[in-house]
Design a protein around this motif. Sequence first.
Motif, PDB file in Angstrom:
ATOM      1  N   GLU A 114      34.584  11.594  17.926  1.00 53.06           N
ATOM      2  CA  GLU A 114      34.049  10.822  19.128  1.00 53.06           C
ATOM      3  C   GLU A 114      32.853  11.364  19.474  1.00 53.06           C
ATOM      4  O   GLU A 114      32.420  12.507  19.310  1.00 53.06           O
ATOM      5  CB  GLU A 114      35.219  11.234  20.090  1.00 53.06           C
ATOM      6  CG  GLU A 114      36.538  10.799  19.890  1.00 53.06           C
ATOM      7  CD  GLU A 114      37.326  11.152  21.293  1.00 53.06           C
ATOM      8  OE1 GLU A 114      37.034  11.665  22.080  1.00 53.06           O
ATOM      9  OE2 GLU A 114      38.792  10.592  21.112  1.00 53.06           O
ATOM     10  N   SER A 161      29.848  10.817  22.732  1.00 54.51           N
ATOM     11  CA  SER A 161      29.526  10.668  23.800  1.00 54.51           C
ATOM     12  C   SER A 161      28.356  11.141  24.426  1.00 54.51           C
ATOM     13  O   SER A 161      27.840  12.345  24.103  1.00 54.51           O
ATOM     14  CB  SER A 161      30.748  10.853  24.618  1.00 54.51           C
ATOM     15  OG  SER A 161      31.030  12.178  24.705  1.00 54.51           O
ATOM     16  N   ARG A 215      26.600  11.731  28.520  1.00 59.49           N
ATOM     17  CA  ARG A 215      26.666  11.578  30.065  1.00 59.49           C
ATOM     18  C   ARG A 215      25.451  11.955  30.629  1.00 59.49           C
ATOM     19  O   ARG A 215      24.711  12.856  30.426  1.00 59.49           O
ATOM     20  CB  ARG A 215      27.742  12.720  30.375  1.00 59.49           C
ATOM     21  CG  ARG A 215      29.191  12.228  29.933  1.00 59.49           C
ATOM     22  CD  ARG A 215      30.112  13.312  30.395  1.00 59.49           C
ATOM     23  NE  ARG A 215      29.912  14.599  29.873  1.00 59.49           N
ATOM     24  CZ  ARG A 215      30.432  15.241  28.854  1.00 59.49           C
ATOM     25  NH1 ARG A 215      31.066  14.329  27.839  1.00 59.49           N
ATOM     26  NH2 ARG A 215      30.017  16.274  28.302  1.00 59.49           N
ATOM     27  N   THR A 266      29.530   8.712  32.158  1.00 66.79           N
ATOM     28  CA  THR A 266      29.458   8.375  30.712  1.00 66.79           C
ATOM     29  C   THR A 266      28.892   7.090  30.472  1.00 66.79           C
ATOM     30  O   THR A 266      28.941   6.390  31.179  1.00 66.79           O
ATOM     31  CB  THR A 266      31.117   8.226  30.464  1.00 66.79           C
ATOM     32  OG1 THR A 266      31.519   9.547  30.268  1.00 66.79           O
ATOM     33  CG2 THR A 266      30.887   7.771  28.637  1.00 66.79           C
ATOM     34  N   GLN A 325      27.445   6.570  27.053  1.00 65.05           N
ATOM     35  CA  GLN A 325      27.599   6.440  25.714  1.00 65.05           C
ATOM     36  C   GLN A 325      28.994   6.933  25.297  1.00 65.05           C
ATOM     37  O   GLN A 325      29.258   8.060  25.530  1.00 65.05           O
ATOM     38  CB  GLN A 325      26.478   6.951  24.799  1.00 65.05           C
ATOM     39  CG  GLN A 325      25.156   6.443  24.951  1.00 65.05           C
ATOM     40  CD  GLN A 325      24.153   7.033  24.068  1.00 65.05           C
ATOM     41  OE1 GLN A 325      23.633   7.942  24.131  1.00 65.05           O
ATOM     42  NE2 GLN A 325      23.924   6.308  22.713  1.00 65.05           N
ATOM     43  N   ASP A 326      29.704   5.992  24.394  1.00 67.94           N
ATOM     44  CA  ASP A 326      31.039   6.220  23.971  1.00 67.94           C
ATOM     45  C   ASP A 326      31.366   5.514  22.850  1.00 67.94           C
ATOM     46  O   ASP A 326      31.534   4.329  22.597  1.00 67.94           O
ATOM     47  CB  ASP A 326      32.002   5.986  25.102  1.00 67.94           C
ATOM     48  CG  ASP A 326      33.431   6.752  24.857  1.00 67.94           C
ATOM     49  OD1 ASP A 326      33.602   7.325  24.037  1.00 67.94           O
ATOM     50  OD2 ASP A 326      34.387   6.065  25.716  1.00 67.94           O
ATOM     51  N   GLY A 327      31.337   6.332  21.519  1.00 70.70           N
ATOM     52  CA  GLY A 327      31.588   5.906  20.313  1.00 70.70           C
ATOM     53  C   GLY A 327      32.327   6.588  19.421  1.00 70.70           C
ATOM     54  O   GLY A 327      32.739   7.801  19.764  1.00 70.70           O
ATOM     55  N   THR A 328      32.293   6.518  17.987  1.00 72.00           N
ATOM     56  CA  THR A 328      33.000   7.183  17.005  1.00 72.00           C
ATOM     57  C   THR A 328      31.911   6.959  15.863  1.00 72.00           C
ATOM     58  O   THR A 328      31.388   5.847  15.583  1.00 72.00           O
ATOM     59  CB  THR A 328      34.021   6.851  16.594  1.00 72.00           C
ATOM     60  OG1 THR A 328      34.619   7.409  15.595  1.00 72.00           O
ATOM     61  CG2 THR A 328      34.359   5.223  16.391  1.00 72.00           C
ATOM     62  N   GLU A 344      27.651  14.812  23.380  1.00 69.58           N
ATOM     63  CA  GLU A 344      28.924  15.595  22.957  1.00 69.58           C
ATOM     64  C   GLU A 344      29.516  15.093  21.800  1.00 69.58           C
ATOM     65  O   GLU A 344      29.682  13.870  21.524  1.00 69.58           O
ATOM     66  CB  GLU A 344      30.075  15.618  24.104  1.00 69.58           C
ATOM     67  CG  GLU A 344      31.354  16.607  23.635  1.00 69.58           C
ATOM     68  CD  GLU A 344      32.384  16.819  24.713  1.00 69.58           C
ATOM     69  OE1 GLU A 344      33.279  17.353  24.501  1.00 69.58           O
ATOM     70  OE2 GLU A 344      32.122  16.106  25.784  1.00 69.58           O
ATOM     71  N   GLU A 373      32.545  15.332  18.977  1.00 69.13           N
ATOM     72  CA  GLU A 373      34.193  16.161  18.887  1.00 69.13           C
ATOM     73  C   GLU A 373      34.074  17.049  17.735  1.00 69.13           C
ATOM     74  O   GLU A 373      33.376  16.868  16.579  1.00 69.13           O
ATOM     75  CB  GLU A 373      34.972  14.844  18.498  1.00 69.13           C
ATOM     76  CG  GLU A 373      36.511  15.489  18.203  1.00 69.13           C
ATOM     77  CD  GLU A 373      37.311  14.301  17.868  1.00 69.13           C
ATOM     78  OE1 GLU A 373      38.645  14.681  17.475  1.00 69.13           O
ATOM     79  OE2 GLU A 373      36.903  13.257  17.625  1.00 69.13           O
TER      80      GLU A 373
END
Length: 254
Positions: free
Chosen positions: A180, A182, A184, A189, A191-194, A241, A243
Amino acid sequence: MRIARFVVNDEPAYGLLNEDDTLTELVGDPLYGGVQPTGNTHQLDDVRLVAPVLPRSKVVGVGRNYADHAKEMGSEPPASPMLFLMPNTAVAGPGEPITMPAFTEEVSYEVELAVVIGRIAKEVPEERVPEVIFGYTVANDVTARDAQRTDGQWARAKGFDSSVPLGPWVETDLDPADLEISGRLNGSTVQDGTTADMIFDVPFLISYISQAMTLLPGDVILTGTPAGVGLLAEGDTFEGEVEGIGVLRNTFRR
């Protein structure tokens, strides 16, 4: 292992981050001398973290490596990796204020997974790429969008001083295939991806880049950003961030 670079009593050092938020100081630079703990320990709160790696020769960026980001930029996904270079003077550390230069009115954030090279690498087959990777960290590919549009080349837009914050440390034990990622902006938030959505994955990128240029210990590869990029303003705080690594936080000023 998580390896940080820090300053304590005005002296820079490398340290191994422990589960109790202490740092075990290391002998020299672990990129060259391996991980050799000393008997010294420090509380994480008592030191100032700086960029976990100082690229000896280069930072290599990869443009539009997520299809959704290419789309939001009005482009088709590239048929092969789009590479660009940034000087090592562009690197900044976690918590450092980033100065947006006077030549641009449109500065944006881009959270990215960064790969730190651990040994000399030339024409590396994809299956042997893990052998040349020291670890991974979080990057923010700060970009002057107006300069990017007008200059043609991206050196000024992406290579100005402090445009590549890295941190907070290097994680050496990580599978980059599906993490993950992301971003902020001031706590929200954006951006949010993988990393599974990369057009070109890490093994392919390192192999591809090493066909053109020799990678040296400490070189950093930025692997692209998911959709959601936007502009920064005076006083903004951006947190990137990834993961398994941690949070890279910087404030921005004019």
